[in-house]
Design a protein around this motif. Structure first.
Motif, PDB file in Angstrom:
ATOM      1  N   SER A 298       4.792 102.607 -50.526  1.00 34.80           N
ATOM      2  CA  SER A 298       4.343 101.537 -49.620  1.00 34.80           C
ATOM      3  C   SER A 298       5.423 100.466 -49.390  1.00 34.80           C
ATOM      4  O   SER A 298       5.388  99.760 -48.395  1.00 34.80           O
ATOM      5  N   ILE A 299       6.371 100.322 -50.316  1.00 35.81           N
ATOM      6  CA  ILE A 299       7.423  99.302 -50.124  1.00 35.81           C
ATOM      7  C   ILE A 299       8.818  99.933 -49.976  1.00 35.81           C
ATOM      8  O   ILE A 299       9.826  99.244 -49.960  1.00 35.81           O
ATOM      9  N   TYR A 300       8.840 101.258 -49.869  1.00 33.75           N
ATOM     10  CA  TYR A 300      10.133 101.967 -49.856  1.00 33.75           C
ATOM     11  C   TYR A 300      11.059 101.478 -48.729  1.00 33.75           C
ATOM     12  O   TYR A 300      12.217 101.138 -48.973  1.00 33.75           O
ATOM     13  N   SER A 301      10.531 101.406 -47.502  1.00 33.08           N
ATOM     14  CA  SER A 301      11.394 101.038 -46.357  1.00 33.08           C
ATOM     15  C   SER A 301      11.906  99.612 -46.506  1.00 33.08           C
ATOM     16  O   SER A 301      13.095  99.340 -46.281  1.00 33.08           O
ATOM     17  N   GLU A 302      11.007  98.717 -46.892  1.00 25.99           N
ATOM     18  CA  GLU A 302      11.422  97.317 -47.044  1.00 25.99           C
ATOM     19  C   GLU A 302      12.473  97.189 -48.156  1.00 25.99           C
ATOM     20  O   GLU A 302      13.508  96.544 -47.989  1.00 25.99           O
ATOM     21  N   PHE A 303      12.179  97.844 -49.288  1.00 23.25           N
ATOM     22  CA  PHE A 303      13.129  97.770 -50.409  1.00 23.25           C
ATOM     23  C   PHE A 303      14.496  98.285 -49.978  1.00 23.25           C
ATOM     24  O   PHE A 303      15.519  97.638 -50.196  1.00 23.25           O
ATOM     25  N   GLU A 309      21.309  95.882 -47.622  1.00 23.89           N
ATOM     26  CA  GLU A 309      21.906  94.609 -47.158  1.00 23.89           C
ATOM     27  C   GLU A 309      22.586  93.881 -48.323  1.00 23.89           C
ATOM     28  O   GLU A 309      23.706  93.392 -48.211  1.00 23.89           O
ATOM     29  N   ALA A 310      21.871  93.823 -49.449  1.00 22.27           N
ATOM     30  CA  ALA A 310      22.423  93.115 -50.624  1.00 22.27           C
ATOM     31  C   ALA A 310      23.641  93.853 -51.177  1.00 22.27           C
ATOM     32  O   ALA A 310      24.616  93.232 -51.618  1.00 22.27           O
ATOM     33  N   THR A 311      23.616  95.174 -51.136  1.00 23.68           N
ATOM     34  CA  THR A 311      24.762  95.959 -51.641  1.00 23.68           C
ATOM     35  C   THR A 311      25.999  95.702 -50.777  1.00 23.68           C
ATOM     36  O   THR A 311      27.112  95.583 -51.288  1.00 23.68           O
ATOM     37  N   ARG A 312      25.768  95.611 -49.468  1.00 24.57           N
ATOM     38  CA  ARG A 312      26.917  95.382 -48.561  1.00 24.57           C
ATOM     39  C   ARG A 312      27.587  94.039 -48.840  1.00 24.57           C
ATOM     40  O   ARG A 312      28.762  93.849 -48.530  1.00 24.57           O
ATOM     41  N   LYS A 313      26.837  93.113 -49.428  1.00 31.93           N
ATOM     42  CA  LYS A 313      27.436  91.793 -49.746  1.00 31.93           C
ATOM     43  C   LYS A 313      28.191  91.826 -51.075  1.00 31.93           C
ATOM     44  O   LYS A 313      28.821  90.844 -51.459  1.00 31.93           O
ATOM     45  N   TRP A 314      28.075  92.898 -51.804  1.00 34.81           N
ATOM     46  CA  TRP A 314      28.716  93.044 -53.107  1.00 34.81           C
ATOM     47  C   TRP A 314      30.194  93.341 -52.846  1.00 34.81           C
ATOM     48  O   TRP A 314      30.562  94.473 -52.588  1.00 34.81           O
ATOM     49  N   LYS A 315      31.008  92.318 -52.886  1.00 40.16           N
ATOM     50  CA  LYS A 315      32.387  92.444 -52.401  1.00 40.16           C
ATOM     51  C   LYS A 315      33.291  93.179 -53.406  1.00 40.16           C
ATOM     52  O   LYS A 315      33.236  92.912 -54.609  1.00 40.16           O
ATOM     53  N   VAL A 316      34.113  94.069 -52.880  1.00 42.52           N
ATOM     54  CA  VAL A 316      35.078  94.813 -53.709  1.00 42.52           C
ATOM     55  C   VAL A 316      36.470  94.286 -53.404  1.00 42.52           C
ATOM     56  O   VAL A 316      36.814  94.091 -52.234  1.00 42.52           O
ATOM     57  N   GLY A 317      37.265  94.067 -54.414  1.00 42.02           N
ATOM     58  CA  GLY A 317      38.619  93.590 -54.151  1.00 42.02           C
ATOM     59  C   GLY A 317      39.423  93.462 -55.421  1.00 42.02           C
ATOM     60  O   GLY A 317      39.019  93.959 -56.481  1.00 42.02           O
TER      61      GLY A 317
END
Ligand code: NAD
Length: 487
Positions: A298-303, A309-317
């Protein structure tokens, strides 16, 4: 190829002395791919010398009082703390992890390991019981075992090494430690503090080199009666075989394929950032990292949307950049191995939402040959896929839906490992029910990686044998004897 700068040359530390070795192996800076250090390629001869020193030091060290040993351990902790920044810089350069993590986790925890066991060694009691009808009483005594062989991996180099050295020393053993050949620098730096801290010669010996050469020489030495090992399951198999003829005491802390179970009543505002961290902290190179995320339908799509989105903000460098969350992976070979899992997932028809092959990583010119990759999220993957069954030990996590509590427990348990799990739900009864049924040495509910060092740490199934912690480490690093007195 080495640059123009002089290479850092490590030496073995045996009987309180730094000793050169007849051959060396190259050690790479994971953020540039350049050789920057040379590590002794020790073998049987160095182990023989270390065993001799450790055996000679044992009677003196083991007969000191716990208070005296505790004082020495506290001295080591103080000196290490005074050099925290220097050690953090070295750990980050050697391992590829962010400097911020080395400063806030690896080195402070290494300091804490010495302080913790310096304190806990003062608080153990023994057992006593009477048999009045036979006119006797029984009591137990514990004594140090002897020369402890300690073998540690590359992901949390000083943190995991000191988690073994401190309890072994505190209990009165002498030590021969072998850090990972990929990350030996901070162990070598620690040796420089030992004499100053009052650790007698021969109590701690550190011998550097590869597993098959020096690791096996240590494990198969008949005068090393116990081996504490943290590393991979295949290496543990080999260590078990080599130590079997000598009936050695073995502690094995191995890998995991850790599930996160997210129920529809979870607080996603807390769960999502924590699950990003549990999947990708230290480049996903922590044995406790989440790599299978089960989300209620029931929350799969939202999660999934919010998690990506949150992973994409996890900056690598580059590891020294204070704005990055992830540095470089440990080695070229490991990077290729981690990438190969993504190729296999794609071949099986999985979907990659972000990271490897989807997003572009931008790095400064001098870091182009470093071992970097973006955090990667996989969906549409079967539970039987190698990405869901095998330990990848990198920044890769799989997200899959589930329907019911019973179903998800069975699927979460359906791997050979059993190290750590997380459960997210606001239903207290469910949290306890699920935690109890998971085949896992550690279960975090509505949190991740909060550690109480007194309590047992370790895995079940192929994740290991034995536990570490205040009482568990003390039990492992001592032999118990039952004495009966007739009166
Ligand atoms: P690894 O098994 O390759 O090596 C670990 C150590 O064992 C190294 O020092 C290595 O040189 C040595 N070694 C290798 N072969 C040996 C042999 N034949 N005999 C004796 N020693 C040998 O593991 P790694 O790649 O360094 O570390 C990653 C693994 O460690 C992962 O599986 C990870 O999950 C596990 N790990 C477990 C924990 C835990 O507490 N359970 C913590 C950290 C890492």
């Amino acid at each position: 190829m080495a640059g123009t700068k002089a290479l850092l040359m490590l030496e073995n530390f045996i009987d309180g002395k730094f000793l050169p070795c007849s051959s060396y192996i190259d050690s790479y800076d994971p953020s540039t791919g350049e050789v920057y250090c040379r590590v002794p390629n020790s073998g049987k001869d160095e182990i023989e010398a270390a065993v001799k020193a450790a055996r000679e030091a044992f009677p003196g060290w083991s007969s000191r009082s716990p208070q005296e040993r505790s004082r020495v351990l506290n001295q080591v902790a103080d000196l290490l703390e005074q050099s925290l920044e220097e050690f953090a810089q070295a750990e980050s350069k050697d391992q590829g992890k962010t400097l911020a993590l080395a400063r806030t986790m690896d080195i402070p925890r290494s300091v804490q390991n010495f302080r913790f066991f310096a304190s806990s060694i003062l608080h153990h009691t023994s057992e006593c019981t009477q048999m009045d009808h036979l006119g006797c009483m029984h009591y137990t005594v514990r004594a140090a075992v002897g020369v402890a062989g300690l073998i540690s991996p590359w992901n949390l180099p000083l943190y995991l090494l000191t988690w073994k050295i401190a309890p072994a020393m505190a209990a009165g053993n002498t030590v021969i430690a072998k850090p990972s050949e990929l990350t030996s620098v901070t162990a070598w730096m620690l040796c420089k503090l030992l004499d100053k801290a009052g650790v007698p010669s021969g109590v701690v010996n550190i011998v550097f080199g590869t597993g098959p050469r020096v690791g096996e020489a240590l494990v198969s030495h008949p005068e090393v009666p116990l081996i504490s090992f943290t590393g991979s399951q295949p290496t543990a198999e080999r260590i078990t075989q080599l130590s079997a003829p000598h009936c050695k005491k073995l502690s094995l802390e191995l890998g995991g394929k850790n599930p996160a179970i997210i129920f529809e009543d979870a607080n996603l505002d807390e769960c999502i950032p924590a699950t990003v961290r549990s999947s990708f902290a230290n480049q996903g190179e922590i044995c406790l990292c989440t790599s299978r995320i089960f989300v209620q339908k029931s929350i799969y799509s939202e999660f999934l949307k919010r998690f990506v989105e949150a992973t994409r903000k996890w900056k690598v460098g580059i590891p020294s950049d204070p704005l990055v969350s992830m540095g470089a992976l440990i080695s070229k070979a490991h990077l290729e191995k981690v990438r190969s899992y993504i190729k296999r997932a794609l071949a099986e028809g999985a979907h990659i939402w972000c990271g490897e092959g989807v997003d572009k990583l931008s790095l400064p010119a001098r870091n182009q040959a470093g071992y970097f990759m973006l955090p990667t999220v996989i969906t549409d993957i079967k539970d039987e896929s190698c990405c869901m069954m095998e330990e990848i030990f990198g920044p890769v996590t799989c997200v899959v839906p589930f329907d019911s509590e019973e179903e998800v427990i069975e699927r979460a348990n359906n791997v050979k490992y059993g190290l750590a799990a997380t459960v997210w739900s606001s239903n207290v009864g469910r949290v306890h029910r699920v935690a109890k049924k998971l085949q896992s040495g550690l279960v975090w509910t509505n949190c991740w990686l909060i550690r109480e060092l007194n309590l047992p740490f370790g895995g079940m199934k192929s994740s290991g044998i034995g536990r570490e912690g205040a009482k568990d480490s003390y039990d492992f690093f001592t032999e118990i004897k039952t004495i009966t007195v007739k009166y």
